[in-house]
Design a protein around this motif. Structure first.
Motif, PDB file in Angstrom:
ATOM      1  N   ASP A 101      15.533  -5.415   9.699  1.00  0.00           N
ATOM      2  CA  ASP A 101      14.601  -4.444   9.541  1.00  0.00           C
ATOM      3  C   ASP A 101      15.428  -3.260   8.759  1.00  0.00           C
ATOM      4  O   ASP A 101      16.553  -3.204   8.259  1.00  0.00           O
ATOM      5  N   GLY A 102      14.553  -2.533   8.308  1.00  0.00           N
ATOM      6  CA  GLY A 102      15.175  -1.401   7.143  1.00  0.00           C
ATOM      7  C   GLY A 102      13.963  -0.678   6.733  1.00  0.00           C
ATOM      8  O   GLY A 102      12.807  -0.787   7.194  1.00  0.00           O
ATOM      9  N   THR A 103      14.097  -0.035   5.628  1.00  0.00           N
ATOM     10  CA  THR A 103      13.380   0.884   4.879  1.00  0.00           C
ATOM     11  C   THR A 103      12.943   0.587   3.491  1.00  0.00           C
ATOM     12  O   THR A 103      13.948  -0.164   3.176  1.00  0.00           O
ATOM     13  N   CYS A 104      11.990   0.746   3.101  1.00  0.00           N
ATOM     14  CA  CYS A 104      11.593   0.272   1.676  1.00  0.00           C
ATOM     15  C   CYS A 104      11.184   1.676   1.107  1.00  0.00           C
ATOM     16  O   CYS A 104      10.104   2.161   1.640  1.00  0.00           O
ATOM     17  N   ALA A 105      11.632   1.906  -0.057  1.00  0.00           N
ATOM     18  CA  ALA A 105      11.209   3.041  -0.928  1.00  0.00           C
ATOM     19  C   ALA A 105      10.525   2.737  -2.060  1.00  0.00           C
ATOM     20  O   ALA A 105      11.120   1.849  -2.773  1.00  0.00           O
ATOM     21  N   ARG A 106       9.494   3.309  -2.391  1.00  0.00           N
ATOM     22  CA  ARG A 106       8.799   3.062  -3.570  1.00  0.00           C
ATOM     23  C   ARG A 106       9.236   4.283  -4.685  1.00  0.00           C
ATOM     24  O   ARG A 106       8.597   5.381  -4.482  1.00  0.00           O
ATOM     25  N   LEU A 107      10.014   3.917  -5.522  1.00  0.00           N
ATOM     26  CA  LEU A 107      10.267   4.904  -6.763  1.00  0.00           C
ATOM     27  C   LEU A 107       9.303   4.925  -7.968  1.00  0.00           C
ATOM     28  O   LEU A 107       9.271   5.951  -8.749  1.00  0.00           O
ATOM     29  N   GLY A 108       8.604   3.806  -7.856  1.00  0.00           N
ATOM     30  CA  GLY A 108       7.489   3.900  -9.160  1.00  0.00           C
ATOM     31  C   GLY A 108       6.450   2.614  -8.522  1.00  0.00           C
ATOM     32  O   GLY A 108       6.933   2.073  -7.783  1.00  0.00           O
ATOM     33  N   THR A 152       0.685  -1.178   0.001  1.00  0.00           N
ATOM     34  CA  THR A 152       0.050   0.081   0.003  1.00  0.00           C
ATOM     35  C   THR A 152       0.765   1.508   0.067  1.00  0.00           C
ATOM     36  O   THR A 152       0.331   2.398   0.014  1.00  0.00           O
ATOM     37  N   LEU A 153       2.078   0.985   0.027  1.00  0.00           N
ATOM     38  CA  LEU A 153       2.975   2.243  -0.033  1.00  0.00           C
ATOM     39  C   LEU A 153       2.816   3.067  -1.125  1.00  0.00           C
ATOM     40  O   LEU A 153       2.718   2.540  -2.330  1.00  0.00           O
ATOM     41  N   LYS A 154       2.492   4.122  -0.779  1.00  0.00           N
ATOM     42  CA  LYS A 154       2.441   5.328  -2.126  1.00  0.00           C
ATOM     43  C   LYS A 154       3.889   5.579  -2.770  1.00  0.00           C
ATOM     44  O   LYS A 154       4.599   5.546  -2.097  1.00  0.00           O
ATOM     45  N   VAL A 155       3.711   5.639  -4.172  1.00  0.00           N
ATOM     46  CA  VAL A 155       5.149   6.238  -4.799  1.00  0.00           C
ATOM     47  C   VAL A 155       5.373   7.371  -4.524  1.00  0.00           C
ATOM     48  O   VAL A 155       4.759   8.438  -4.094  1.00  0.00           O
ATOM     49  N   GLY A 156       6.760   7.456  -3.868  1.00  0.00           N
ATOM     50  CA  GLY A 156       7.433   8.728  -3.701  1.00  0.00           C
ATOM     51  C   GLY A 156       7.528   8.744  -2.045  1.00  0.00           C
ATOM     52  O   GLY A 156       7.703   9.688  -1.582  1.00  0.00           O
ATOM     53  N   MET A 157       7.040   7.640  -1.365  1.00  0.00           N
ATOM     54  CA  MET A 157       7.211   7.430   0.063  1.00  0.00           C
ATOM     55  C   MET A 157       8.103   6.116   0.447  1.00  0.00           C
ATOM     56  O   MET A 157       8.324   5.428  -0.298  1.00  0.00           O
ATOM     57  N   VAL A 158       8.467   6.271   1.636  1.00  0.00           N
ATOM     58  CA  VAL A 158       9.523   5.227   2.212  1.00  0.00           C
ATOM     59  C   VAL A 158       8.601   4.827   3.452  1.00  0.00           C
ATOM     60  O   VAL A 158       7.843   5.411   4.169  1.00  0.00           O
ATOM     61  N   ARG A 159       8.743   3.333   3.941  1.00  0.00           N
ATOM     62  CA  ARG A 159       8.222   2.726   5.047  1.00  0.00           C
ATOM     63  C   ARG A 159       9.068   1.884   5.934  1.00  0.00           C
ATOM     64  O   ARG A 159       9.917   1.328   4.996  1.00  0.00           O
ATOM     65  N   TYR A 160       8.996   1.965   7.000  1.00  0.00           N
ATOM     66  CA  TYR A 160       9.898   1.240   7.722  1.00  0.00           C
ATOM     67  C   TYR A 160       9.458  -0.148   7.652  1.00  0.00           C
ATOM     68  O   TYR A 160       8.048  -0.440   7.920  1.00  0.00           O
ATOM     69  N   GLY A 161      10.282  -1.303   7.654  1.00  0.00           N
ATOM     70  CA  GLY A 161       9.663  -2.520   7.441  1.00  0.00           C
ATOM     71  C   GLY A 161      10.501  -3.579   8.422  1.00  0.00           C
ATOM     72  O   GLY A 161      11.530  -3.549   8.655  1.00  0.00           O
ATOM     73  N   LEU A 162       9.792  -4.829   8.800  1.00  0.00           N
ATOM     74  CA  LEU A 162      10.369  -5.608   9.501  1.00  0.00           C
ATOM     75  C   LEU A 162      10.203  -7.097   8.660  1.00  0.00           C
ATOM     76  O   LEU A 162       9.114  -7.404   8.180  1.00  0.00           O
ATOM     77  N   MET A 163      11.197  -7.809   8.673  1.00  0.00           N
ATOM     78  CA  MET A 163      11.377  -8.929   8.195  1.00  0.00           C
ATOM     79  C   MET A 163      11.337 -10.186   9.335  1.00  0.00           C
ATOM     80  O   MET A 163      12.277  -9.824  10.232  1.00  0.00           O
ATOM     81  N   LEU A 164      10.769 -11.176   9.168  1.00  0.00           N
ATOM     82  CA  LEU A 164      10.863 -12.160  10.271  1.00  0.00           C
ATOM     83  C   LEU A 164      11.687 -13.403   9.466  1.00  0.00           C
ATOM     84  O   LEU A 164      11.547 -13.726   8.326  1.00  0.00           O
ATOM     85  N   ARG A 165      12.186 -14.077  10.285  1.00  0.00           N
ATOM     86  CA  ARG A 165      12.538 -15.563   9.997  1.00  0.00           C
ATOM     87  C   ARG A 165      11.383 -16.509   9.851  1.00  0.00           C
ATOM     88  O   ARG A 165      10.485 -16.118  10.574  1.00  0.00           O
ATOM     89  N   GLU A 166      11.659 -17.680   9.126  1.00  0.00           N
ATOM     90  CA  GLU A 166      10.353 -18.587   9.315  1.00  0.00           C
ATOM     91  C   GLU A 166      10.180 -19.280  10.622  1.00  0.00           C
ATOM     92  O   GLU A 166       8.620 -19.361  10.403  1.00  0.00           O
ATOM     93  N   ASP A 167      10.939 -19.101  11.452  1.00  0.00           N
ATOM     94  CA  ASP A 167      10.287 -19.203  12.791  1.00  0.00           C
ATOM     95  C   ASP A 167       9.688 -18.319  13.763  1.00  0.00           C
ATOM     96  O   ASP A 167       9.235 -18.661  14.856  1.00  0.00           O
ATOM     97  N   GLY A 168       9.461 -17.336  12.797  1.00  0.00           N
ATOM     98  CA  GLY A 168       8.785 -16.100  13.628  1.00  0.00           C
ATOM     99  C   GLY A 168       9.456 -15.051  14.571  1.00  0.00           C
ATOM    100  O   GLY A 168       9.043 -14.041  14.670  1.00  0.00           O
ATOM    101  N   HIS A 169      10.891 -15.436  14.786  1.00  0.00           N
ATOM    102  CA  HIS A 169      11.488 -14.200  15.173  1.00  0.00           C
ATOM    103  C   HIS A 169      12.061 -13.154  14.200  1.00  0.00           C
ATOM    104  O   HIS A 169      11.875 -13.329  13.011  1.00  0.00           O
ATOM    105  N   LEU A 170      12.386 -12.130  14.796  1.00  0.00           N
ATOM    106  CA  LEU A 170      12.623 -10.829  14.015  1.00  0.00           C
ATOM    107  C   LEU A 170      14.086 -11.420  13.328  1.00  0.00           C
ATOM    108  O   LEU A 170      15.058 -12.011  13.851  1.00  0.00           O
ATOM    109  N   TYR A 171      14.194 -10.854  11.835  1.00  0.00           N
ATOM    110  CA  TYR A 171      15.309 -11.259  11.068  1.00  0.00           C
ATOM    111  C   TYR A 171      15.885  -9.949  10.861  1.00  0.00           C
ATOM    112  O   TYR A 171      17.343  -9.665  10.992  1.00  0.00           O
TER     113      TYR A 171
END
Lengths: 188, 981
Positions: free
Chosen positions: B695-702, B674-693
């Motif tokens: 983090d970082g940002t994701c920018a939508r350029l197009g 749902t991230l709008k073009v021209g915006m950045v969002r903080y994101g979390l990635m999990l491991r398959e076992d559900g623990h945190l893997y």
């Protein structure tokens, strides 16, 4: 034009070159690079007239070239395109593919032999775990070099190019130059 | 001098050398051992345990006795086998393992105490009192152990490594190997022929056999010349193939400069990794001895070695020319030595043959049905006792050759747990069928040891090996030599009351084996460990089979029933320096440099290693004497003005394609589509076992173009996982991935004046809060047309941006920002300040994402979206994780100047401190110059409901305990107004 002065991957204004007997090692900062990946179901385009090569191979067309880097993925190279927006040029040639700017993702080093082709495998035997057939003229291979991932391109029998990640440039130069220096006095 | 006539030494090239400081002369072509023997030197060292005088026992790499220290100073190399050390002018050698002169070793008292040093001595003696082990026994044993000593000086030599590929690797350049290599080379195959010796020929150099009626060296030289001239052949003398590894890979060490008087400026050794489609193991055979009473005196050696010294090196094994030599044998092979010695003019007392009624092959006496039952001679053999038919007599001799038969050299064939099998005709172990794939043992290495048999087998095995890979090879014309197969016999040892050595290097005797058996160490593996038999650096090359035979005798079983011992890499010792690959210091492994590395170096930055990256940790200024002064200043600059930090090292992954948004929804736990073009969002990635893997940002350029940012540490791993997900989990999605980490130099511009600074370099881009709000991103140009990417994101909690330009411009951009921002107070900051800033803001980093924590624990439970599936989402809701009660909190020490160490455990104040009452731990800790207090972050049970409570943080390792108040994680600007201004 920006007035910022670019530096080469080795951190100088001018590209570095060094001679080791019959071998010359040259940093090439003039190379434009862009990755081209096919979208799902897309037929391979022919940017700059290049036929995108098969696994382990490279092709050239004038100042442009392409080499295979992964499934449905190639690196497009353009001599003399180091400072421009080469990705934009490639995108114009292949508008339906996914293009990513890679010019400054990599550092390119050319090794040329003035004593014929035999010096090239003698050098490469100290650097990469590949049989000479894997880097015969026309080949392009992804491999490891001193724990760094590199592309090894063989444009001609007396030249070989090593393209590695830009941040590793100094370590790559060290590895190649040490190996080359040890061949300086070895009769072929 | 005991030098004989003939031999393969160059008498026109005399070489001076020293042994224990005394000067001697040898010739080009000698080994240290042959040169010492030619000078009448028999005593060369002291044994490991009993400090018995020892001499040269073999003529090859199997040597258990003649271990010396070569060279001096930093180049001193202990435990070098004199039998393989190639002589050079000025070679210095010293004997080892003695106190005082070699002839009068004070440690020889151990020999008198030998009854106490029986098998299992350590296990029996050092059991009690238990407390003595660490402080007394172990240091004492370590002092006594080992033979030579290291110089402890830095290695002055350089080493190299390389990779070779071939159709056929031929290991061993004797009759078998040369025949195999020539056969394969003529068929056009890519051939590598490696031999540990400096001269090809193997036993052909040591025997007096004629090939085509001429000395064997004629054929060897012709063959080597032909091979050397072929472009498809690589000849590698002085190269030991030391190990067989998976997939046809072999390790080999080439001794490039070990034989040179001055190796300065040369590579000393090269480590080769050889990938061979097929291999022929032509490693020959190793002679076995026959243990008898006092069989370890200098002057007693293998009979085959004696032949080699006489024929190849023209050296008689005696101290004084004219001293007679005796041979003790259980087969015909010993008689060959007698004949060759006689031919060289060495007096032969006779051949003691254990077989009854054996006739002589020449003009010497045969003691049929005889055994050697005793020896005399303090520093070298002077007499032997021969016993026949119950009658014993003493005879004066200067040396004794022992011939107990030959064992195929199965070492490399057993590296893949290939078990040798017993050949009852041969009375020896031969390589089994389950050896390394693609390896063809040939010649003496598989029991075909006669010269004729070896030549033929080498050729046939080469043809078979090449046929296996579709290469057709033809038989070659082999030189004519008589086919004289020798029958081996089963006489293994002479029973004795005195000690009879089996393993010379580890001082193991028949008595030790008997005692082990009595003490119920009946498995061969137990025997080895109880007695240390076969566990020295020679791996029992000359002793293992004899030991098995003794053991079999005790149990009444056959040798194969008793057991098999196999070998491990390396075949012979390999120096750690050559295994290291050559580079030392900061070139030991590659380093990644940021685009501003050289700029930071010029500013005097201190660097820290982050993975392979070198990152500036802080930038000291004149007058700052402690790192904290620099870091505090850098932090306050970001809080009050503007700071600049190279953040290029964060991973950047370009994600494109029609399904890029859907793909990222599945990769990230939170909603990314749902991230709008021209915006950045903080994101979390999990491991398959559900623990945190990660983090970082994701920018939508197009619409179909994103840039994912990862932590520095996980950049490679996240990219790899995304490739796996793309290629294997959801290949139906239209997604294209590629890393662009190195392509862009990225600089964080952080602080209240960051907008003002950036305004000075952008090309007319509107940076106002309305046009470019918090979490916006854009592609733009700066500094007169340079393409760039701008992200309004903040790790510090201040108004902040990250600006990316093509990496080659990173250095210039940093200079430009510093220049145009001078009046704004623009200051570079490093990773230390970066860490302080993020702890003050309560942002998680590696210490909080350590693989054991969850989104819930970070207070980010809502970021695992229930509206979609993503990697790890389901597992994060499982019992155990969903009921997790620990939460990330801030901690303020009650005493502000007390630092709570990271890793401290958290307890309710006043409770006993143990595992049951443990309520969490401190993850990150630093001094906050903004708050003038130490602060910390940590996970605390029910932490989110315990604000204001004073708890205890304990560091039991150092007896520390601190009181700290539980506070929200945001120490700075909890409302987040600053980063949105």
């Amino acid at each position: 034009m920006t007035d910022l002065i670019p530096l080469t991957a080795l951190g100088a204004v001018d590209a570095r070159t060094a001679r080791f007997g019959a071998l010359t090692l040259t940093e090439d900062d003039s190379l434009g690079l862009a990755s081209l990946t096919l979208r799902k179901g897309q037929a391979a385009p022919t940017p700059f007239g290049l036929t995108l090569p098969e696994v382990g191979a490279m092709t050239t067309s004038g100042p442009y070239g392409a080499f295979w880097t992964g499934a449905n993925q190639w690196m497009i190279i353009g001599a003399g395109q180091g400072t421009g927006d080469f990705a934009a040029l490639v995108h114009a040639e292949a508008p339906n593919a996914s293009i990513t700017e890679q010019t400054d993702g990599f550092a390119a080093f050319h090794i040329t032999s003035a004593a014929g082709p035999d010096l090239i495998p003698a050098l490469m035997a100290k650097l990469v775990n590949l049989p000479p057939a894997a880097y015969a003229p026309g080949h392009a291979t992804r491999t490891g070099l001193e724990h760094m991932t590199v592309f090894v391109l063989r444009p001609s029998d007396t030249q070989i190019s090593v393209i590695g990640m830009r941040s590793y440039a100094a370590s790559l130069w060290h590895a190649i130059s040490v190996a080359a220096a040890r061949l300086e006095h070895v009769p072929v | 001098m005991t030098r004989l006539s003939g031999g393969l030494i160059d008498r026109k090239a005399p070489l001076g050398f020293t042994f224990n400081g005394k000067t001697y002369q040898g010739f080009q072509g000698d080994t240290l051992a042959s040169a010492l023997l030619a000078n009448g030197v028999q005593l060369v060292g002291r044994s490991f345990k009993y400090h018995r005088p020892r001499g040269i026992f073999t003529a090859g790499s199997e040597e258990p006795n003649a271990l010396v220290t070569l060279r001096s100073g930093a180049r001193a190399e202990p435990n070098t086998r004199a039998t393989v050390a190639e002589l050079f002018a000025g070679l210095e050698a010293r004997s080892q393992n003695h106190i005082g002169p070699l002839e009068h070793d004070l440690m020889a008292v151990n020999d008198l105490l030998s009854p106490f040093f029986a098998a299992g001595f350590y296990y029996k003696t050092f059991m009690w009192p238990r407390a003595f082990w660490e402080r007394l026994y172990e240091p004492a044993i370590r002092r006594a152990a080992g033979l030579g000593a290291l110089s402890t000086l830095p290695d002055p030599d350089t080493y190299d490594k390389g990779f070779l590929h071939c159709d056929l690797l031929v290991i061993g350049g004797g009759a078998t190997g040369l025949s195999a290599a020539l056969t394969a080379a003529r068929a056009g195959a890519e051939v590598i022929l490696a031999d540990e010796d400096f001269r090809f020929g193997g036993r052909l150099l040591a025997e007096s056999d004629l090939l085509d009626g001429a000395p064997a060296t004629d054929w060897v030289d012709r063959t080597c010349a032909e091979l050397a001239a072929m472009p498809n052949v690589r000849l590698m003398p002085r190269t030991t193939v030391f190990g067989t590894y998976d997939h046809g890979i072999f390790g080999a060490v080439q001794r490039v400069a070990d034989h040179l008087p001055d190796p300065t400026g040369q590579v000393r050794q090269t480590l080769w990794r050889i990938t061979a489609k097929r291999s022929v193991l032509a490693a020959g055979a190793i002679e076995r001895h026959i243990p008898f009473a006092d069989n370890d005196r200098p002057g007693i050696m293998l009979a085959g070695a004696m032949r080699a010294y006489a024929n190849r090196w023209a050296a008689a094994p005696v101290r004084k020319s004219g001293d007679p030599v005796a041979i003790f044998t259980n087969g015909d092979d010993g008689h060959r030595t007698a004949l060759d010695l006689l031919a060289k003019g060495v007096p032969v007392l006779g051949v003691i043959d254990t077989r009854p009624a054996v006739a002589a092959f020449g003009a010497y006496q045969v003691f049929s049905g005889g055994t050697v039952t005793g020896t005399k001679g303090r520093h070298g053999l002077t007499a032997i006792e021969i016993t026949r038919n119950g009658q014993s007599s003493w005879h004066n001799v200067g040396a004794l050759g022992v011939a107990g038969g030959w064992n195929p050299n199965v070492h490399l064939a057993s590296h893949h747990r290939g078990r040798p099998v017993w050949d009852n005709d041969l009375l020896a172990f031969v390589p089994g069928a389950d050896g390394p794939k693609g390896m063809f043992p040939a010649g003496a290495a598989r029991g075909k040891g006669g010269t004729h048999a070896a030549l033929t087998d080498g050729m046939e095995m080469a043809i078979a090996a090449l046929s296996d890979i579709g290469v057709s090879a033809s038989p070659i014309a082999l030189p004519d030599t008589p086919d004289t197969p020798a029958k081996q016999s089963a006489y293994w040892y002479v029973p004795a009351k005195k000690r009879a050595w089996v393993d010379f290097q580890n001082d193991v005797t028949v008595k030790d084996i008997t005692l082990s058996h009595t003490e119920n160490m009946r498995s061969v593996e137990h025997l080895k460990r109880w007695t240390t038999l076969g566990m020295a650096t020679d791996q029992g090359k000359t002793s293992n089979i004899s030991a098995l035979a003794v053991m079999a005798d005790l149990t009444g079983a056959t040798i194969p029933e008793t057991g098999t011992t196999i070998f491990r890499p390396p075949y012979t010792g390999v120096s750690l320096s050559v295994l290291g690959g050559g580079d030392t210091g900061h070139h030991f492994r590659p380093r990644r440099l940021t685009p501003t590395h050289h700029w930071a170096t010029a500013q005097g930055a201190e660097f820290t290693e982050v993975g392979q990256w070198m990152r500036a940790s802080y930038f000291p200024r004149a007058g700052e004497t402690h790192w904290r002064q620099s870091v505090d200043r850098e932090v306050l600059t970001v809080r009050h003005d503007v700071g600049l930090c190279d953040v290029t090292t964060l991973g950047k992954i370009d994600v494109q394609g029609a399904d890029a948004a859907e793909f990222l929804n599945r990769i990230y736990s939170n909603m990314m589509g749902t991230l709008k073009v021209g915006m950045v969002r903080y994101g979390l990635m999990l491991r398959e076992d559900g623990h945190l893997y990660d983090d970082g940002t994701c920018a939508r350029l197009g619409v179909d173009h994103f840039v994912v940012t990862t932590t520095t540490a996980n950049a490679g791993a996240v990219y790899r996982n995304m490739e796996f997900a793309h290629q294997c989990l959801w290949p139906e999605l239209d997604v294209q991935l590629i890393s662009t980490t190195d392509a862009w130099a990225q600089i964080a511009v952080a602080g209240p004046k960051s907008r003002a600074l950036l305004q000075r370099i952008v090309d007319g881009f509107d940076l106002s809060n309305e046009a470019f709000p918090f979490m916006a991103c854009a592609e733009l140009t700066i500094c007169g047309g340079l393409r760039a990417r701008l992200f309004r994101i903040s790790f510090s909690g201040e108004l902040a941006y990250e600006i990316a330009v093509p990496a080659r411009y990173g250095h210039a951009l940093m200079e430009r920002l510093m220049h145009v921002g001078a009046d704004l107070g623009a200051t570079p900051y490093g990773t230390e300040a970066l860490a302080v800033l993020r702890i003050e803001k309560g942002h998680a980093a590696g210490a909080e994402l350590n693989g054991q924590t969850t989104a819930l624990m970070l207070g980010l439970g809502k970021m695992v979206s229930p509206k979609k599936d993503s990697i790890g989402a389901v597992m994060s809701r499982r019992e155990g994780l969903a009921q997790e009660r620990r939460r990330l909190v801030g901690l303020m020490p009650v005493e502000p100047q007390s630092q709570i160490p990271a890793g401290s455990h958290l307890f309710t104040k006043g409770t006993t401190q143990n595992m049951e009452t443990d309520q969490g731990w401190v993850t990150s800790s630093c001094y906050s110059p903004y708050l003038n207090s130490y602060i910390a972050l940590g996970f605390l049970e029910d932490g989110d409901t315990r604000m204001g409570e004073v708890i205890t943080a304990a560091n039991p390792l150092e007896g520390q305990s601190f009181e700290a108040k539980v506070v929200p994680t945001h120490f700075v600007d909890p409302e987040g107004g600053r980063l949105r201004d």
